[in-house]
Design an enzyme around this catalytic site. Structure first.
Site, mmCIF file in Angstrom:
data_model
loop_
_atom_site.group_PDB
_atom_site.id
_atom_site.type_symbol
_atom_site.label_atom_id
_atom_site.label_comp_id
_atom_site.label_asym_id
_atom_site.label_seq_id
_atom_site.Cartn_x
_atom_site.Cartn_y
_atom_site.Cartn_z
ATOM 1 N N LYS A 5 0.813 -1.219 0.000
ATOM 2 C CA LYS A 5 0.000 0.000 0.000
ATOM 3 C C LYS A 5 0.849 1.274 0.000
ATOM 4 O O LYS A 5 0.484 2.251 -0.652
ATOM 5 C CB LYS A 5 -0.951 0.005 1.194
ATOM 6 C CG LYS A 5 -0.283 0.016 2.560
ATOM 7 C CD LYS A 5 -1.322 -0.074 3.673
ATOM 8 C CE LYS A 5 -0.676 -0.102 5.041
ATOM 9 N NZ LYS A 5 0.033 1.134 5.382
ATOM 10 N N THR A 6 1.979 1.264 0.715
ATOM 11 C CA THR A 6 2.835 2.452 0.722
ATOM 12 C C THR A 6 3.393 2.714 -0.677
ATOM 13 O O THR A 6 3.509 3.858 -1.118
ATOM 14 C CB THR A 6 3.991 2.284 1.730
ATOM 15 O OG1 THR A 6 3.448 1.979 3.017
ATOM 16 C CG2 THR A 6 4.817 3.554 1.824
ATOM 17 N N GLN A 24 -7.647 -5.376 9.708
ATOM 18 C CA GLN A 24 -6.581 -5.007 10.638
ATOM 19 C C GLN A 24 -7.000 -3.866 11.558
ATOM 20 O O GLN A 24 -6.150 -3.158 12.106
ATOM 21 C CB GLN A 24 -5.305 -4.630 9.869
ATOM 22 C CG GLN A 24 -4.702 -5.783 9.086
ATOM 23 C CD GLN A 24 -3.364 -5.426 8.469
ATOM 24 O OE1 GLN A 24 -2.351 -5.304 9.155
ATOM 25 N NE2 GLN A 24 -3.347 -5.256 7.152
ATOM 26 N N ARG A 35 2.196 -11.163 10.221
ATOM 27 C CA ARG A 35 3.519 -10.552 10.454
ATOM 28 C C ARG A 35 4.626 -11.480 9.955
ATOM 29 O O ARG A 35 5.757 -11.053 9.748
ATOM 30 C CB ARG A 35 3.766 -10.289 11.947
ATOM 31 C CG ARG A 35 2.831 -9.316 12.651
ATOM 32 C CD ARG A 35 2.612 -8.029 11.908
ATOM 33 N NE ARG A 35 1.434 -8.131 11.064
ATOM 34 C CZ ARG A 35 1.149 -7.286 10.069
ATOM 35 N NH1 ARG A 35 1.974 -6.307 9.792
ATOM 36 N NH2 ARG A 35 0.057 -7.428 9.341
ATOM 37 N N ASP A 75 -3.600 7.121 5.053
ATOM 38 C CA ASP A 75 -3.160 5.740 5.244
ATOM 39 C C ASP A 75 -3.763 5.196 6.539
ATOM 40 O O ASP A 75 -4.139 5.953 7.434
ATOM 41 C CB ASP A 75 -1.630 5.714 5.315
ATOM 42 C CG ASP A 75 -1.065 4.311 5.198
ATOM 43 O OD1 ASP A 75 -1.823 3.393 4.826
ATOM 44 O OD2 ASP A 75 0.136 4.134 5.478
ATOM 45 N N GLU A 76 -3.856 3.869 6.655
ATOM 46 C CA GLU A 76 -4.376 3.198 7.853
ATOM 47 C C GLU A 76 -5.744 3.769 8.245
ATOM 48 O O GLU A 76 -6.026 4.032 9.419
ATOM 49 C CB GLU A 76 -3.385 3.347 9.022
ATOM 50 C CG GLU A 76 -1.992 2.826 8.750
ATOM 51 C CD GLU A 76 -1.918 1.303 8.680
ATOM 52 O OE1 GLU A 76 -2.972 0.657 8.776
ATOM 53 O OE2 GLU A 76 -0.810 0.768 8.532
#
Length: 766
Positions: free
Chosen positions: A32-33, A250, A601, A219-220
């Site tokens: 996504k970044t 998430q 993770r 973002d997020e």
């Protein structure tokens, strides 16, 4: 090669969709970044958007720094004009310019948690609130929650009318805000709430920033609360070019005010919005992703998506169950030593901070270097807060908390009685504490203390004058404070380990100051204090240091490791007992999202561990396997195999397995004294087997170990008197018929109310 050709089809679609509202559902590890930074580059280089018309917001300094670096690499010119910022840092910039419209001065102080506690103690004393009935932490949490919902003290009072407890907290809230206003200070929640208040009250200020930020990216987004949602909605309401990136799977910060409805209802809030899913994962193997998909699929409140990868199937997910929690911790420590994986690529994740104790003990025992995320933050240490209080006083003399903290530090013979007289004088005349101290010689009854207070203010004013000089910098200021106040001399005179450690911490603060002064575009004392206030705990991790990371699942979000252990996979621990007892399905779904975060993770190796018995609050509990484990198909879990036992002698000598990257396990003072491990396991029992410690016991199959057989009925009911082997006699209050066992609530004569599963409790009717 066209840089956009490196993107997958869905990433390209997200980059090229620039107009109108857009929701990018970005699964874990889906890049996504990369999409956000390419999108910024595309807007500037292909769509000819002015860089200063772009705002990119995220949550942590680490994420903002990473995005800033990538934007600088992607954009050939003008990158510096793009606002890449956290929510709080962006609001600070806006408020520094326009907060005077709200009656504050632009050199306001930002209060951290300790500062808030100090204010709250003052408020409780002022209002004569009984701390036995109303804990200060409870009031602070309620006030924070109110600000997340954009409720002023008046709004909050209106919402709790008729609730005596709520009305008391409303009065505390009102007094708390009054104290902050008097001190020209804001807490973290205020930074966003006051910006929204500013935009609502001053249309010309809102219009200025709407024209400035014609393209907004967040973002997020799943972690936003109502105040953050409203801030973004106001900014985007003119042009509508809002792109939010997030993953509802998430969303794990409800306890911090995050509202998952912001992302689930995005298309309702912003009609005509497009939705693009990023489901290709670049981090993990397919087996790990399949386990994550299987778990999260059990949630109802989510947008459908399925992670996949081109990385290959990878090794199966491992599952281990142990008799005791100590055995579980010992296995993890030894398993890490047995692998040829750098320590910094290993992480142990757990649900609660309390679980770290056993892990730390075993890591110390086996000389496994580790770092614990969740300890005392560097900036919360006493010596650091003392020096920062001096800097805050120099920057903003209206900050009463900072002044009161250091007016007699080091000791200057200024007692509490003298400060009390000054405080009364300040209150009676509308002065800040510092301004009152500056007038100490006209305050009756101070005597010799007036001269000592005068020396203090003269020193502060001298520091302020020096800071105006062009050649004078922050490092010299801190060093002068240490020397001229006698703070450094006092620590040196103590000549003990603790004082030496405090001096080392102050040296690190000086390092931080030097780094800030050289890197900042326009360095200033206010700017340094802002940067320090906005530092997040997880940002303290040094990626270059080779240590295993121990952290809670909440802290792990946004990170990745080759080798991950999820420990404590037991019902009652993860998910928590309170969650299992709650009738709110949303709590269990958030816990499941937390499990999904933990699983994703892992890049290559994932091990899930559990214990049959665990000590909780001084009591040994028998534990059922976590329902999240049972949601993973058996075929994804590798067969339990006996791994080669390590040479005890070599570990005791501190020798690492062949090929292990050195992680400093022999460095003195790293994490306790080195200890031998002889006698750590019973002879003949392989520590890597998930067999019981009893020789000859059968290996349990997945999800079937320590299973219970639900009785067709119980021979006792509500109102019956029963006896328990530990708690003695009591009265059954209620029985809940669960899918796998009866949940019995008993009011014991001596032990009080206990909830337990019938099969484990073995209650006998009297």
């Amino acid at each position: 090669m066209d840089k956009y050709e490196l993107l997958n089809p869905m990433q390209k679609e997200a980059v090229f969709c620039t107009e109108g509202p857009l929701l990018i559902l970005a699964g874990a590890g889906s890049g996504k970044t990369r999409v956000l930074t390419h999108r910024i580059a595309y807007l500037i280089q292909e769509k000819q958007v002015n860089p200063w018309n772009i705002l990119a917001i995220t949550f942590t300094n680490k994420a903002a720094g990473e995005m800033r670096e990538r934007v600088d690499r992607q954009v050939e010119s003008g990158a510096a004009s793009v606002w890449v910022s956290t929510f709080h840092a962006a609001c600070v910039r806006i408020l520094r310019r326009f907060i005077d419209f709200l009656g504050y001065e632009t050199n306001f102080t930002i209060y951290d948690t300790d500062d808030q506690k100090t204010v709250m103690k003052q408020i409780y004393k002022q209002l004569q609130v009984d701390t036995r009935l109303f804990k200060e932490r409870e009031a602070m949490n309620c006030i924070s929650g109110a600000k997340d919902q954009l409720l002023t003290p008046e709004d909050y009072m209106e919402s709790v009318k008729g609730d005596d407890r709520g009305e008391i907290i409303a009065r505390i809230y009102e007094a708390y805000q009054g104290c902050l206003k008097k001190n020209n200070a804001l807490d973290f929640d205020d930074l966003i709430m006051k910006t929204v208040e500013l935009f609502r009250a001053q249309s010309q200020v809102l219009d200025y920033y709407q024209e400035r930020f014609k393209y907004i990216m967040v973002d997020e987004y799943q972690d936003t609360n109502r105040a953050q949602f409203e801030l973004i909605r106001l900014l985007a309401s003119k042009y509508g070019n809002l792109c939010v990136v997030g993953d509802d799977d998430q969303s794990i910060y409800k306890f911090r005010g995050a509202d998952i409805r912001n992302i689930l209802d995005f298309e309702v809030s912003f009609p005509g919005a497009r939705v693009i899913k990023l489901e290709q994962n670049y981090r993990s193997s397919q087996n790990i992703l399949d386990a994550a998909n299987a778990v999260i699929r059990n949630n109802q409140g989510r947008k459908d998506k399925t992670l996949w990868t081109a990385n290959g199937k990878g090794e199966p997910v491992r599952y281990r169950q142990f008799d005791q929690a100590g055995d579980e911790a010992e296995f993890i420590a030894r398993d890490i030593l047995s692998k040829n994986i750098p320590y910094e690529e290993c992480a142990v994740l757990y649900r609660t901070n309390a679980q770290s104790r056993l892990l730390e003990e075993q890591f110390i025992r086996y000389n496994v270097p580790y770092r614990l995320v969740g300890g005392v933050n560097f900036y919360q240490r006493k010596e650091i807060k003392d020096i920062l209080a001096y800097l805050k006083t120099i920057a903003n003399g209206r900050d009463d908390l900072a002044v009161s903290r250091i007016v007699n530090v080091p000791k200057r013979g200024i007692g509490a009685a003298s400060i009390g007289k000054v405080t009364v004088f300040a209150s009676a005349n509308g002065y800040s504490l510092y301004d009152a101290i500056a007038r100490a010689r006209v305050i009756p009854g101070l005597g010799k203390a007036a001269d000592k207070l005068g020396i203090f203010t003269d020193m502060i004013e001298q520091f302020r004058r020096r800071l105006q000089g062009e050649e004078y910098n922050l490092r010299r200021l801190i060093e002068d404070i240490l020397e001229e106040t006698g703070y450094k001399a006092e620590l040196e005179a103590a000549d003990d380990v603790e004082s030496e450690s405090r001096l080392e911490n102050i040296e690190e603060l000086v390092n931080k100051a030097v780094s800030y002064w050289s890197d900042a575009e326009k360095p200033s004392l206010d700017g340094f204090l802002e940067e320090v206030a906005l530092v997040a705990e997880v940002d303290q991790l040094d990626p270059g240091e080779s240590r295993v990371t121990l952290m809670t699942l909440h802290s792990a979000k946004g990170l990745e490791f080759k080798n991950v252990y999820l420990s404590g996979m037991e019902d009652g621990l993860f998910p928590s007992y309170m969650t299992l007892m709650s009738e709110d399905r949303g709590q269990l779904e958030e816990e499941r999202r937390l499990c999904y975060v933990g699983i994703t993770r892992a890049k290559e190796h994932l091990t899930l561990t559990a214990a049959r018995m665990r000590m909780v609050n001084g009591e040994t509990r028998y534990c059922k396997t976590s329902r999240f484990l049972e949601e993973i198909p058996e075929e994804l879990l590798g067969a339990i195999r006996l791994e080669p036992k390590m040479s005890v002698g070599k570990v005791a000598e501190g020798i690492q397995p062949e090929g292990r990257k050195e992680g400093g396990s022999s460095q003195p003072g790293g994490f306790g004294r080195r200890r031998g491990i002889n006698g750590g396991f019973q002879p003949g029992i392989n520590p890597y087997s998930s067999q019981s410690a009893t020789p000859g016991s059968a290996q349990p199959g997945f999800g079937k170990a320590f299973s219970v057989q639900k009785a067709s009925s119980l021979d006792y009911g509500p109102g019956d008197r029963v006896t328990h082997v530990k708690f003695g006699t009591g009265t059954v209050e209620s029985i809940k018929d669960g899918p796998k066992d009866y949940e019995v609530t008993v009011h014991f004569d001596k032990a009080g109310i206990k909830k337990m599963f019938a099969s484990f409790a073995r209650l006998e009717k009297i």
